[in-house]
Scaffold this active site. Structure first.
Site, PDB file in Angstrom:
ATOM      1  CB  SER A 136      31.719 -21.536 -52.742  1.00 24.85           C
ATOM      2  OG  SER A 136      31.270 -22.964 -52.111  1.00 24.85           O
ATOM      3  CE  LYS A 148      32.991 -25.444 -52.983  1.00 20.42           C
ATOM      4  NZ  LYS A 148      33.448 -25.952 -52.050  1.00 20.42           N
ATOM      5  CE  LYS A 160      29.064 -26.139 -51.815  1.00 20.43           C
ATOM      6  NZ  LYS A 160      29.327 -26.471 -51.225  1.00 20.43           N
ATOM      7  CG  ASP A 176      31.163 -29.392 -53.079  1.00 12.76           C
ATOM      8  OD1 ASP A 176      31.241 -30.313 -53.282  1.00 12.76           O
ATOM      9  OD2 ASP A 176      31.783 -28.714 -52.218  1.00 12.76           O
ATOM     10  CD  GLU A 216      34.509 -29.389 -52.097  1.00  9.25           C
ATOM     11  OE1 GLU A 216      34.540 -28.130 -53.462  1.00  9.25           O
ATOM     12  OE2 GLU A 216      34.545 -29.015 -50.996  1.00  9.25           O
ATOM     13  CG  ASP A 256      34.134 -30.641 -48.056  1.00  7.00           C
ATOM     14  OD1 ASP A 256      33.985 -30.708 -46.588  1.00  7.00           O
ATOM     15  OD2 ASP A 256      33.165 -30.214 -48.211  1.00  7.00           O
ATOM     16  CE  LYS A 259      34.412 -27.379 -45.886  1.00  6.46           C
ATOM     17  NZ  LYS A 259      32.762 -27.792 -46.493  1.00  6.46           N
ATOM     18  N   GLY A 316      35.298 -23.858 -46.736  1.00  2.59           N
ATOM     19  CA  GLY A 316      34.415 -22.718 -46.591  1.00  2.59           C
ATOM     20  C   GLY A 316      32.803 -23.105 -45.858  1.00  2.59           C
TER      21      GLY A 316
HETATM   22  O1  OSB Z   1      30.915 -28.410 -49.361  1.00  2.00           O
HETATM   23  O2  OSB Z   1      33.040 -26.335 -49.178  1.00  2.00           O
HETATM   24  C1  OSB Z   1      31.294 -26.798 -49.051  1.00  2.00           C
HETATM   25  C2  OSB Z   1      29.246 -24.607 -47.476  1.00  2.00           C
HETATM   26  C3  OSB Z   1      28.239 -25.238 -46.581  1.00  2.00           C
HETATM   27  C4  OSB Z   1      28.471 -26.688 -46.478  1.00  2.00           C
HETATM   28  C5  OSB Z   1      29.459 -26.945 -46.665  1.00  2.00           C
HETATM   29  C6  OSB Z   1      30.651 -26.168 -48.004  1.00  2.00           C
HETATM   30  C7  OSB Z   1      29.775 -25.185 -48.521  1.00  2.00           C
HETATM   31  C8  OSB Z   1      30.254 -24.444 -49.295  1.00  2.00           C
HETATM   32  C9  OSB Z   1      30.910 -22.457 -49.122  1.00  2.00           C
HETATM   33  O3  OSB Z   1      31.256 -24.916 -50.407  1.00  2.00           O
HETATM   34  C10 OSB Z   1      32.186 -22.100 -48.742  1.00  2.00           C
HETATM   35  C11 OSB Z   1      31.943 -20.445 -48.778  1.00  2.00           C
HETATM   36  O4  OSB Z   1      31.539 -19.886 -49.573  1.00  2.00           O
HETATM   37  O5  OSB Z   1      32.405 -20.586 -47.104  1.00  2.00           O
HETATM   38 MG    MG Z   2      32.731 -29.620 -50.104  1.00  4.10          MG
END
Ligand code: OSB
Ligand code: MG
Length: 369
Positions: free
Chosen positions: A135, A161, A163, A188, A213, A238, A262, A290
Site C-alpha cells: 500500500s 495499492k 492511496k 484506496d 477501496e 474497509d 482488518k 494493514g
Molecule cells: O485504509 O488501509 C487503509 C494505513 C493506515 C490507515 C488506513 C489504511 C492504511 C493502509 C496501509 O492502507 C496498510 C499498511 O501498509 O499497513
Molecule cells: Mg483502506
C-alpha cells in the site's frame, strides 16, 4: 487457561518514511502492545490505533482508557477454555473494536502457545505461505511514486495499492497503467468522495482496477450500493465494516464485491474468522488490510491470512518496508514472488525482542490477578 497478569504498553515507533492518505500524513506511530500472561507463556497483541481519530474514532488514549477501565477487569484472573469466549465477554462493551481486538489477540497467542501450535493452525488456517502486495501513500510528485512502484514490483509485491484523494486520482492511475501495463492495481480513497463524483468513478471504471477501496463515507453502505450498481470495478469496503453483521448487511444489499478484513477494525480474530466464513459462503473474496503495524500485529495478520478465502494479496508487507528495526525476531521477510512463509512455531511464531520492546515503550501498566 487462566489470565494471571496483563501488561499494557504505550508505544512510539517512527517509520522510515511518511505515509500520506486522504485523511492525514503519518510517520510517527503511537499505539499499544498488550501482554497476556498464563502460567507458563505470554501472548502478545497489538492495538492498531494511532494518536488521531481520523481513520476510525479510536485513538491510543481512548483505547487505553477502555482497556484499563473495562476490558482488563473482564479477563484478569479469569479462566478461558477458548479465545472465542473473550469476544462474547467483550460484546457488552459497545464498539471500541481496536481496544477489544488487542486484548483478544494477546489471549489468542497465549492459547496457541499453551496448545503448542501455530496461531494460524489454531485459527483453522492451512496455507504454508501467504501472498502480499503493498500500500503506497500519496506523493506530491507522481514520478516519485512511479519510481517506487517500479522498485516494489521488482521486489516481488503481487499487488500495488495506491492511496487517492480528490485531485490525486484518475490521472495518477492512468499514468501507472500506461507505464506498467496490466499489473494488479487498486486505489484506496479512505472515504474522500461522495456520489456526486460518479462521473469520476465512471472514468476510473475504464482502467480495469482490481477494486476501489472505500470510496464513500466511512459509515455508509447505502451510497456504496448505488455506486457499485453503476460500476463494473468491484468496490471493496474497509471503514464501513466493523462486525459480522455489518458484513452480512453489506453483502445482502450488494454494497461491495470484496471486503478488506482488518482484525483490529472488526474487534478481533474470532470476529475476523466469522466474517471470512460468511464471505466465503457468498463468494465474496477477502484480503487482510494493514494499519502500519509493528511485527506483532503483522504476525497476527499473517496468521489470519492463512484461511482459504483470503484470496487477494493483502497489505501485510515485510518489516523492512516500514521499520529500520522491528520489535520481533526474525523480522518478517518476503521472497521475490511476494510470498511470506508462515511460521510453524507456536503462537505468533516470532520472538518479541525484550530490549527493543522496552526501547519503544513510552509507558507501561501492570495488572495482576
Ligand atoms: O485504509 O488501509 C487503509 C494505513 C493506515 C490507515 C488506513 C489504511 C492504511 C493502509 C496501509 O492502507 C496498510 C499498511 O501498509 O499497513
Ligand atoms: Mg483502506
Amino acid at each position: 487457561m487462566k489470565i494471571e497478569k496483563v501488561i499494557v504498553r504505550k508505544m512510539k515507533m517512527t517509520m522510515k518514511s511518511p505515509f500520506e492518505t486522504s485523511f492525514m500524513t503519518q510517520q510517527e506511530r503511537i499505539f499499544l502492545i498488550i501482554e497476556a500472561y498464563g502460567e507458563k507463556h505470554v501472548g502478545y497483541g497489538e492495538c492498531v490505533v494511532s494518536a488521531y481519530p481520523y481513520y476510525g474514532e479510536e485513538t491510543a488514549s481512548t483505547a487505553f482508557s477502555i482497556i484499563d477501565e473495562f476490558l482488563i477487569p473482564l479477563v484478569i484472573g479469569q479462566e478461558f477454555n477458548h479465545p472465542d469466549e473473550v469476544n462474547k465477554k467483550f460484546a457488552r462493551v459497545r464498539r471500541n473494536n481496536m481496544a477489544k481486538s488487542a486484548v483478544e489477540a494477546a489471549i489468542w497467542d497465549l492459547y496457541a502457545k499453551e496448545q503448542g501450535i501455530p496461531l494460524a493452525q489454531a485459527l483453522g488456517g492451512e496455507k504454508k505461505e501467504i501472498t502480499v502486495g503493498i500500500s503506497l501513500g500519496i506523493e506530491d510528485d507522481t514520478n516519485v511514486l512511479l519510481e517506487s512502484i517500479e522498485g516494489y514490483l521488482k521486489q516481488g509485491f503481487k499487488k500495488i495499492k495506491i492511496k487517492i484523494k480528490p485531485g490525486k486520482d484518475i490521472e495518477v492511475l492512468r499514468v501507472i497503467r500506461e507505464r506498467f501495463g496490466d499489473i494488479a492495481l487498486m486505489a484506496d480513497a479512505n472515504s474522500a468522495y461522495s456520489l456526486e463524483d460518479l462521473p469520476l468513478f465512471k472514468e476510473m471504471d475504464q482502467l480495469n482496477l482490481l477494486m476501489i477501496e472505500q470510496p464513500l463515507e466511512h459509515d455508509d453502505i447505502v451510497d456504496h450500493r448505488k455506486l457499485q450498481s453503476e460500476l463494473n470495478t468491484p468496490i471493496c469496503l474497509d471503514e464501513s465494516i466493523h462486525s459480522y453483521d455489518d458484513a452480512r448487511r453489506a453483502i445482502e444489499l450488494g454494497s461491495c464485491k470484496v471486503i478488506n478484513i482488518k482484525v483490529g477494525r472488526v474487534g478481533g480474530l474470532s470476529e475476523a474468522k466469522k466474517i471470512h466464513d460468511l464471505c466465503q459462503q457468498h463468494q465474496i473474496p477477502v484480503w487482510c488490510g494493514g494499519m502500519l503495524e509493528s511485527g506483532i500485529g503483522r504476525a497476527h495478520n499473517i496468521a489470519i491470512t492463512t484461511l482459504p478465502n483470503f484470496i487477494i494479496p493483502g497489505d501485510t508487507a515485510p518489516s523492512a518496508r516500514y521499520w529500520h528495526e522491528d520489535i520481533i525476531e526474525p523480522e518478517i521477510v518476503m521472497d521475490d514472488q511476494g510470498h511470506i512463509q508462515v511460521s510453524d512455531l507456536p503462537g505468533i511464531g516470532y520472538n518479541v525482542v525484550q530490549d527493543k520492546l522496552e526501547k519503544y515503550t513510552l509507558e507501561k501498566f501492570i495488572y495482576e490477578a
